[in-house]
Design an enzyme around this catalytic site. Structure first.
Site, short mmCIF file in Angstrom:
data_model
loop_
_atom_site.label_atom_id
_atom_site.label_comp_id
_atom_site.label_asym_id
_atom_site.label_seq_id
_atom_site.Cartn_x
_atom_site.Cartn_y
_atom_site.Cartn_z
N SER A 195 -5.08 -11.52 -2.45
CA SER A 195 -3.79 -11.43 -1.77
C SER A 195 -3.29 -12.83 -1.38
O SER A 195 -2.14 -13.18 -1.64
CB SER A 195 -3.93 -10.55 -0.52
OG SER A 195 -2.69 -10.43 0.12
N ASN A 240 7.26 -11.07 0.94
CA ASN A 240 6.34 -10.76 2.02
C ASN A 240 7.12 -10.72 3.33
O ASN A 240 7.77 -11.70 3.68
CB ASN A 240 5.22 -11.81 2.10
CG ASN A 240 4.22 -11.49 3.21
OD1 ASN A 240 4.54 -11.60 4.39
ND2 ASN A 240 3.03 -11.10 2.84
N SER A 259 2.11 -6.82 0.90
CA SER A 259 1.50 -6.73 2.22
C SER A 259 0.17 -7.45 2.14
O SER A 259 -0.68 -7.10 1.31
CB SER A 259 1.32 -5.26 2.61
OG SER A 259 0.96 -5.16 3.97
N GLU A 260 -0.03 -8.48 3.00
CA GLU A 260 -1.15 -9.39 2.75
C GLU A 260 -2.52 -8.78 3.00
O GLU A 260 -3.54 -9.39 2.69
CB GLU A 260 -0.97 -10.69 3.54
CG GLU A 260 -1.07 -10.57 5.04
CD GLU A 260 0.31 -10.44 5.69
OE1 GLU A 260 1.25 -10.00 5.00
OE2 GLU A 260 0.42 -10.77 6.88
N ASN A 261 -2.57 -7.57 3.54
CA ASN A 261 -3.87 -6.91 3.64
C ASN A 261 -4.29 -6.28 2.31
O ASN A 261 -5.33 -5.64 2.24
CB ASN A 261 -3.86 -5.86 4.76
CG ASN A 261 -2.80 -4.82 4.60
OD1 ASN A 261 -1.68 -5.11 4.17
ND2 ASN A 261 -3.12 -3.58 4.91
#
Lengths: 218, 232
Positions: free
Chosen positions: A88, A23, A46-48
């Site tokens: 996520s 990340n 990608s944390e979205n």
């Protein structure tokens, strides 16, 4: 000479290992994707809600529905997958992400990090940073060693509200590479042309110099 | 719950929303936000709202529109860095703001939708986010007790939906939308394409229609890109 942002990113990329899920935070960390070493395959989270983040699109192929956590337009790769925000952060908390790279305003010599708030001045929020630092197995911080006024950002203890406690393992700054141990910052590499005296003068926290310190390869 | 979920437009969908209520609003940045419903809320003029959303839009789009008209009393979000009017109202004390970790925000939605009153998360331990919260140690590590959201309405945006309220999201526009859809006492879904029940493959559906009370096909989606970035 202190390193450029690109050189900091390039040095962090040397920490990547084949098969890592990684990340990358906003800012310098995002640049790490440009320097993934030959022969190494990593998957960017990608944390979205995307695993397998591809490069920025070419003009005309930007898609409003496809962005990274920095809200930039991006692309997918073969084998990419989308998921919701709870999953996520589920994979982050469950320790499935091998490496987290993020920026910082301050880091303390016990590994505390501050990067989300300057009281009375900047109140942007922590985004996913608190979740990431609370769970990541391995956190590398990419940062400038000093602020614009020349004050050290590698401190004995953070003066700003912290994002997480005792979580940072390694710092790559514009002056060198530092492990964080029980004895505070340990300088293991210095930037080309940067002296140990300069690093000592610009580090406010506990600092020791590794016996076999070497020059960074950037 | 009524099985007749299809309404004509955003105005009809938000008809029941009252001033002072708590709304969950889907989206990440400007990606996957319920544009039509936000416009309708501005027009309706309900105020003193508590809005729970990952971000607060930008000055002239998304939740930023509700801030400009001072309809928001309190904002609960994880990151609000893209909005000058937001910052002005925050620093002047006009707007109440609670900033919470993004994963906590998502999981508090999830818990509500799963009928679980609270969760334990390591995010925020030892920080000011932990102030006043119960801390419990599991296997040597500290966790914070965080409660499921209790919101009057959830307003989400999906790519496709059917007349039974089943939803499919597209790409990273999924983000918080399916979680918030599960978490509202009443859930409103606006979709780009509304189709007859039976047109969607049941295997492809992300949100079962049982979570959705009202659905309509939105119009004139701007789908603004916040940070257009290309590689050429």
């Amino acid at each position: 000479m202190a390193l450029t942002k690109e050189q900091i990113a390039k040095r962090i990329a040397q920490e990547l290992q084949d098969g890592f899920y990684v990340n990358l935070g906003i800012g310098i960390p995002t640049l790490v994707a440009n320097y993934i070493p030959e022969g190494i395959e990593v998957e960017l989270q990608s944390e979205n809600g995307l695993l397998g983040m591809g490069p920025f699109p070419i003009t005309g192929e930007e898609d409003a529905d496809l962005i990274n956590a920095g809200k930039q337009t991006i692309t997918t790769l073969a084998g990419s997958v989308f998921f919701d925000s709870a999953m996520s952060f589920g994979m982050i908390r469950a320790g499935k992400v091998d490496l987290t790279v993020l920026g910082a305003m301050e880091v303390a010599d016990n590994g505390d990090i501050a990067n989300w708030k300057v009281p009375g001045k900047m109140v942007k929020g922590m985004g996913g940073a608190m979740d990431l630092v609370a769970s990541a197995k391995n956190i590398i911080v990419a940062m400038q060693h000093t602020d614009k006024a020349g004050n050290s950002k590698l401190l004995k203890s953070c003066s700003l509200p912290i994002t997480g406690r005792a979580c940072v393992k390694k710092i790559v700054s514009d002056l060198g590479v530092f492990d964080i141990t029980e004895n505070g910052f340990v300088c293991i590499e210095h930037a080309p042309g940067v002296s140990i005296e300069e690093i000592k003068a610009k580090t406010a926290g506990r600092l020791s110099i590794h016996a076999s310190i070497k020059e960074m390869n950037v | 719950m009524s099985l007749h979920k299809v309404v004509a437009n955003a105005e009809e969908a938000i008809k029941g929303i009252q001033s002072g209520q708590t709304l969950l609003l889907g989206g990440f940045g400007l990606c996957g936000i319920p544009e039509n419903c936000i416009t309708a809320l501005v027009k309706k003029g309900v105020d003193q709202l508590t809005c729970i959303s990952n971000n607060a839009g930008v000055d002239d789009f998304g939740i930023g529109l509700l801030l400009q008209t001072k309809q928001v009393k309190k904002m609960i979000a994880s990151y609000v860095g893209e909005n000058d009017e937001f910052e002005r109202q925050l620093l002047s004390g006009e707007l109440e703001v609670e900033l919470i970790p993004q994963g906590t925000l998502a999981t508090r939605c999830m818990a509500a939708g799963y009928g679980i009153p609270a969760i334990y998360t390591p995010a925020g331990v030892g920080t000011e986010v932990a102030d006043g919260k119960e801390v419990r140690n599991f296997k040597g590590k500290d966790y914070l007790l965080e409660y499921a959201f209790d919101a009057d309405y959830a307003i989400v945006k999906a790519w496709k939906g059917d007349t039974k309220g089943n939803l499919i999201f597209k790409d990273t526009a999924r983000n918080f939308n399916p979680l918030m859809a599960m978490a509202g006492k009443i859930t409103i879904a606006e979709v780009e394409h509304l189709v007859e029940a039976g047109s969607l493959d049941p295997n492809d559906i992300h949100t079962p229609g049982i979570y959705v009370n009202y659905i309509f096909q939105g119009e004139a989606y701007e789908k603004r890109i916040e940070k257009r970035t290309v590689r050429n």
